[in-house]
Write an enzyme that holds these catalytic residues in place. Structure first.
Site, PDB file in Angstrom:
ATOM      1  N   SER A 252     -65.377  18.755  24.998  1.00  0.00           N
ATOM      2  CA  SER A 252     -64.643  19.223  26.167  1.00  0.00           C
ATOM      3  C   SER A 252     -63.531  18.248  26.579  1.00  0.00           C
ATOM      4  CB  SER A 252     -65.637  19.490  27.286  1.00  0.00           C
ATOM      5  OG  SER A 252     -65.086  20.414  28.174  1.00  0.00           O
ATOM      6  N   LYS A 256     -60.748  16.479  24.066  1.00  0.00           N
ATOM      7  CA  LYS A 256     -59.307  16.220  24.198  1.00  0.00           C
ATOM      8  C   LYS A 256     -59.093  14.726  23.923  1.00  0.00           C
ATOM      9  CE  LYS A 256     -59.498  19.114  28.459  1.00  0.00           C
ATOM     10  NZ  LYS A 256     -59.718  20.466  28.076  1.00  0.00           N
ATOM     11  N   TRP A 343     -63.120  30.050  28.360  1.00  0.00           N
ATOM     12  CA  TRP A 343     -62.245  29.142  29.127  1.00  0.00           C
ATOM     13  C   TRP A 343     -61.511  28.183  28.179  1.00  0.00           C
ATOM     14  CZ3 TRP A 343     -59.947  29.143  33.522  1.00  0.00           C
ATOM     15  CH2 TRP A 343     -59.648  27.973  34.240  1.00  0.00           C
ATOM     16  N   HIS A 394     -70.486  26.840  26.539  1.00  0.00           N
ATOM     17  CA  HIS A 394     -69.862  25.518  26.509  1.00  0.00           C
ATOM     18  C   HIS A 394     -70.924  24.411  26.489  1.00  0.00           C
ATOM     19  CE1 HIS A 394     -66.393  22.984  27.176  1.00  0.00           C
ATOM     20  NE2 HIS A 394     -66.934  22.421  28.233  1.00  0.00           N
TER      21      HIS A 394
HETATM   22  C1  GTR Z   1     -63.578  22.020  32.753  1.00  0.00           C
HETATM   23  C2  GTR Z   1     -62.140  21.877  32.379  1.00  0.00           C
HETATM   24  C3  GTR Z   1     -62.008  21.893  30.882  1.00  0.00           C
HETATM   25  C4  GTR Z   1     -63.023  21.007  30.207  1.00  0.00           C
HETATM   26  C5  GTR Z   1     -64.365  20.974  30.904  1.00  0.00           C
HETATM   27  C6  GTR Z   1     -65.280  19.817  30.524  1.00  0.00           C
HETATM   28  O1  GTR Z   1     -63.763  22.080  34.112  1.00  0.00           O
HETATM   29  O2  GTR Z   1     -61.436  22.948  32.932  1.00  0.00           O
HETATM   30  O3  GTR Z   1     -60.678  21.539  30.515  1.00  0.00           O
HETATM   31  O4  GTR Z   1     -62.537  19.728  30.070  1.00  0.00           O
HETATM   32  O5  GTR Z   1     -64.243  20.896  32.274  1.00  0.00           O
HETATM   33  O6  GTR Z   1     -64.839  18.702  30.296  1.00  0.00           O
HETATM   34  O7  GTR Z   1     -66.495  20.064  30.493  1.00  0.00           O
END
Ligand code: GTR
Length: 413
Positions: A252, A256, A343, A394
């Site tokens: 996540s 990045k 997402w 996720h």
């Molecule tokens: C979310 C964000 C994503 C991702 C995620 C995470 O809220 O929108 O870009 O980074 O968090 O890190 O779990």
């Protein structure tokens, strides 16, 4: 080239499961990574390395992540192995906890937790990644150090420390060790607590002090990636580790981060992005799921201020995220998605690999070229690229590691 991607975007819409095509992605045209600013096309790897790669790095630094310092910004950095046991994980591994301090007084530091297989001959390859909730949250091992009260005082107001092992499912240490890899992790808050405090604490404060910031000043993702590079500085000194064979991994926001660490630090031999989504592997121009506007609004500290100029104007970006993937070439790269994680735009994550393949080809390596989005839990691995989309939401699960390890075996064993 550009037309191909437009067609691909449209073709993909017609083959997707409902959950993904519910929100139609924009038809988009990707910038060609091989098209130089002077209008010429890159013809060979030397031109790529000397001319085009630096152009893209400059864009990513000045427009997205900000300009990161080097190790020379922390001349007092030093390492201390504060705890070591040869009897960890039921005797399978040696545990080390290494304090990587950035100043003489050891006020600014990260704590690296490592497990190294005991059954090994010589230095081993390793996975290195940042974690979200503390080293103690990655395992039920009671010897893993918790945050100190001084550390917690730098975190977001009201920060609640998670119990041990909360995120252990994301770090299947035994499985990794049994496959012959060491594993190392630090908590990202150690380097820069993840909240918008105007950069008054964390590593920005130590390195930049109260120097005024500008549009290109580095953000938190850049700081977390910088932390991974400092871990690599330590790993290079650790005789148990083959530092030429370290894979950098992240989930996540930390996916990045692993992509940016892989781009900025070519010592990482392999790069894995798990569900990195917007501003990670996902193509921005698709505007599917999280958009630049959303990410910059919710997390104004993650990127440099110049990045905000592209909110709602993704098509004006002089790059797209396939070029972040291309920064990793010719090193192997693996991107992973989850089908319910809309997402993060699984399709956009896949297509950034396709968009980077022409750069791998310059080095004589294959990459992913199929414009057909892979079926769920049918991993694809072509040349130096791998991809899977698993069922579910996720997260990072054992299934993901079960794909990462055989991929890594091809390059790091
Ligand atoms: C979310 C964000 C994503 C991702 C995620 C995470 O809220 O929108 O870009 O980074 O968090 O890190 O779990």
């Amino acid at each position: 080239m550009k037309h191909l991607f437009k067609l691909a975007a449209i073709a993909v819409l017609s083959i997707l499961p409902l959950s993904l095509d519910a929100q139609p992605a924009n038809p988009y045209e990707l910038p060609d990574p091989l098209l130089m600013e002077n209008g010429k096309i890159v013809r060979n790897k030397n031109q790529w390395i000397k001319e085009r790669r630096p152009e893209i790095m400059e864009m990513l630094r000045s427009q997205m992540f900000g300009r990161e310092p080097g190790a020379d910004a922390v001349p007092d950095m030093h390492f201390k192995v504060i705890e070591e046991s040869h009897d960890a994980l039921g005797g399978l591994a040696t545990r080390k906890q290494v304090k990587i301090s950035f100043d003489k007084n050891e006020k600014y530091y990260l704590m690296l937790l490592m497990y190294v297989p005991n059954d090994k001959k010589g230095p081993v390859p390793a996975f290195l990644g940042a974690n979200f909730k503390g080293n103690h949250a990655t395992t039920d091992d009671p010897e893993v150090l918790m945050f100190t009260p001084e550390k917690i005082a730098t975190f977001a107001p009201g920060y609640v420390v998670e119990p041990r092992a909360t995120n252990a499912h994301r770090w299947p240490y035994e499985y990794i060790i049994k496959n012959g890899y060491a594993v190392a992790t630090y908590c990202y808050h150690d380097v820069d607590p993840d909240f918008h405090d105007g950069f008054h604490n964390g590593i920005h404060q130590l390195i930049d002090g109260d120097k005024p910031r500008n549009g290109e000043s580095w953000g938190s993702i850049s700081a977390w990636a910088w932390g991974l590079s400092r871990c690599m500085d330590y790993l290079e000194t650790d005789k148990d580790i083959n530092s030429k064979k370290v894979a950098v991994i992240g989930h996540s926001r930390l996916g990045k981060t692993s992509l940016w660490a892989g781009a900025t630090d070519q010592r990482f031999a392999l790069v894995i992005s798990n569900e990195s989504g917007c501003s990670g592997a996902a193509i921005a121009r698709r505007k599917f799921g999280e958009t630049l506007q959303a990410i910059n609004r919710n997390f104004p500290h993650w990127f440099c201020d110049n990045y905000k100029a592209y909110n709602g104007r993704e098509e004006k970006m002089p790059w797209d995220q396939h070029e972040l993937i291309a920064m990793i070439a010719p090193r192997p790269v693996y991107v992973a998605s989850a089908i319910e994680d809309t997402w993060a735009d699984p399709v956009g994550e896949y297509f950034s690999l396709v968009g980077a393949t022409s750069v791998y080809n310059l080095f004589g390596y294959d990459g992913i070229t199929s414009h057909e989005f892979p079926a769920v839990e049918h991993p694809v691995s072509v040349g130096r690229m791998g991809y899977h989309v698993r069922r579910g939401a996720h997260n990072t699960l054992l299934y993901d590691w079960e794909q990462f390890i055989p991929f890594a075996d091809r390059f790091l064993k």
